[in-house]
Write a protein that holds these residues in place. Structure first.
Motif, PDB file in Angstrom:
ATOM      1  N   UNK A 125       0.975  -1.131  -0.246  1.00  7.88           N
ATOM      2  CA  UNK A 125       0.272   0.011   0.003  1.00  7.88           C
ATOM      3  C   UNK A 125       0.798   1.078  -0.011  1.00  7.88           C
ATOM      4  N   UNK A 126       1.933   1.215   0.766  1.00  7.43           N
ATOM      5  CA  UNK A 126       2.815   2.357   0.749  1.00  7.43           C
ATOM      6  C   UNK A 126       3.617   2.418  -0.426  1.00  7.43           C
ATOM      7  N   UNK A 127       4.005   1.607  -1.045  1.00  3.86           N
ATOM      8  CA  UNK A 127       4.544   1.098  -2.367  1.00  3.86           C
ATOM      9  C   UNK A 127       3.613   1.871  -3.296  1.00  3.86           C
ATOM     10  N   UNK A 128       2.386   1.614  -3.380  1.00  6.55           N
ATOM     11  CA  UNK A 128       1.441   2.233  -4.435  1.00  6.55           C
ATOM     12  C   UNK A 128       1.184   3.823  -4.146  1.00  6.55           C
ATOM     13  N   UNK A 129       1.236   4.047  -3.004  1.00 12.43           N
ATOM     14  CA  UNK A 129       1.113   5.550  -2.603  1.00 12.43           C
ATOM     15  C   UNK A 129       2.410   6.375  -3.166  1.00 12.43           C
ATOM     16  N   UNK A 130       3.602   5.732  -2.972  1.00  9.72           N
ATOM     17  CA  UNK A 130       4.905   6.188  -3.373  1.00  9.72           C
ATOM     18  C   UNK A 130       4.635   6.352  -5.249  1.00  9.72           C
ATOM     19  N   UNK A 131       4.272   5.346  -5.819  1.00  5.80           N
ATOM     20  CA  UNK A 131       4.226   5.523  -7.217  1.00  5.80           C
ATOM     21  C   UNK A 131       3.044   6.519  -7.786  1.00  5.80           C
ATOM     22  N   UNK A 132       2.094   6.511  -7.170  1.00  7.79           N
ATOM     23  CA  UNK A 132       0.965   7.390  -7.828  1.00  7.79           C
ATOM     24  C   UNK A 132       1.316   8.509  -7.342  1.00  7.79           C
ATOM     25  N   UNK A 133       1.800   8.995  -6.028  1.00 12.28           N
ATOM     26  CA  UNK A 133       1.700  10.503  -5.761  1.00 12.28           C
ATOM     27  C   UNK A 133       3.237  11.178  -5.757  1.00 12.28           C
ATOM     28  N   UNK A 134       4.398  10.143  -5.998  1.00 10.25           N
ATOM     29  CA  UNK A 134       5.531  10.759  -6.068  1.00 10.25           C
ATOM     30  C   UNK A 134       6.249  10.298  -7.435  1.00 10.25           C
ATOM     31  N   UNK A 135       6.751   9.166  -7.557  1.00  6.13           N
ATOM     32  CA  UNK A 135       7.646   8.710  -8.637  1.00  6.13           C
ATOM     33  C   UNK A 135       6.848   8.924 -10.099  1.00  6.13           C
ATOM     34  N   UNK A 136       5.605   8.672 -10.372  1.00  3.49           N
ATOM     35  CA  UNK A 136       4.955   8.919 -11.568  1.00  3.49           C
ATOM     36  C   UNK A 136       4.508  10.347 -11.724  1.00  3.49           C
ATOM     37  N   UNK A 137       4.692  11.158 -10.792  1.00  4.40           N
ATOM     38  CA  UNK A 137       4.561  12.720 -11.030  1.00  4.40           C
ATOM     39  C   UNK A 137       5.823  13.347 -11.728  1.00  4.40           C
ATOM     40  N   UNK A 138       6.882  12.706 -11.476  1.00  2.74           N
ATOM     41  CA  UNK A 138       8.096  13.184 -12.217  1.00  2.74           C
ATOM     42  C   UNK A 138       7.936  13.250 -14.002  1.00  2.74           C
ATOM     43  N   UNK A 139       8.059  14.291 -14.522  1.00  2.00           N
ATOM     44  CA  UNK A 139       7.859  14.278 -15.983  1.00  2.00           C
ATOM     45  C   UNK A 139       8.624  13.495 -16.850  1.00  2.00           C
ATOM     46  N   UNK A 140       8.409  13.142 -17.955  1.00  2.00           N
ATOM     47  CA  UNK A 140       9.267  12.338 -18.969  1.00  2.00           C
ATOM     48  C   UNK A 140       9.740  11.048 -18.323  1.00  2.00           C
ATOM     49  N   UNK A 141       9.133  10.505 -17.458  1.00  2.00           N
ATOM     50  CA  UNK A 141       9.051   8.979 -17.273  1.00  2.00           C
ATOM     51  C   UNK A 141       8.247   8.158 -18.445  1.00  2.00           C
ATOM     52  N   UNK A 142       8.847   7.447 -19.173  1.00  3.31           N
ATOM     53  CA  UNK A 142       8.160   6.783 -20.225  1.00  3.31           C
ATOM     54  C   UNK A 142       7.487   5.656 -19.662  1.00  3.31           C
ATOM     55  N   UNK A 143       8.365   4.696 -18.887  1.00  2.00           N
ATOM     56  CA  UNK A 143       7.612   3.529 -18.229  1.00  2.00           C
ATOM     57  C   UNK A 143       8.704   3.174 -17.035  1.00  2.00           C
TER      58      UNK A 143
END
Length: 163
Positions: A125-143
């Motif tokens: 659950x904490x990893x999901x939060x991290x992905x959704x709210x932090x990592x994937x908000x960094x622009x220009x990540x393709x995958x």
């Protein structure tokens, strides 16, 4: 490294190497304890440690925490591919990663992905939060591609220096 800078490596003798192995295993050992293991005087041990610090062979002393006792034992290796490879995107991505406390290690790598992140969180659950709210908000990540640690087979901070 600056151009025209002479870069040399300090030559370590067998005693330096043994001393470094002892310090890697336990930096709380006293110079007296170290001196008896190395058959050196306490002063000689002190001087060698100071030399190793001065030369940058030893660059800091740390406490290694038990990740399960601080609820950070859900370990994820996340592979990240950037949309493009230009210096501005790389600099931006790396600057943003430095801000993420969950990421303890980040490596720019060759191969199918551009980066590998080692992430420590409490649970899925904490990893999901991290992905959704932090990592994937960094622009220009393709995958991204996440791999979850099932068990730790070997994890050491100790470099073997002697034969």
């Amino acid at each position: 490294m600056k151009p025209n800078t002479i870069h040399y490596h300090m030559k370590l003798d067998i005693i330096d190497k043994k001393l470094l192995e002892l310090l890697q295993a336990d930096t709380k050992k006293t110079n007296k304890e170290l001196s008896s293991k190395l058959n050196l005087s306490v002063t000689a041990v002190y001087e060698r440690i100071k030399k190793l610090e001065r030369e940058g062979v030893i660059n800091k002393y740390v406490a290694i925490l038990d990740k399960s006792k601080i609820q950070k034992n859900f370990v994820v290796f996340c592979h990240v591919k950037l949309a493009q490879h230009n210096i501005d995107l790389i600099k931006h991505f790396e600057k943003e990663i430095l801000k993420l406390d969950e990421v303890l290690e980040c490596y720019h790598v060759s191969g199918d992905y551009d980066y590998i992140l080692k992430i420590f969180v409490k649970d899925m659950e904490e990893y999901r939060e991290f992905m959704v709210k932090k990592l994937t908000t960094i622009k220009d990540i393709d995958s991204t591609h996440s791999t979850f640690m099932i068990g730790e087979v070997k994890h050491t901070n100790i470099f073997k220096l002697t034969l």
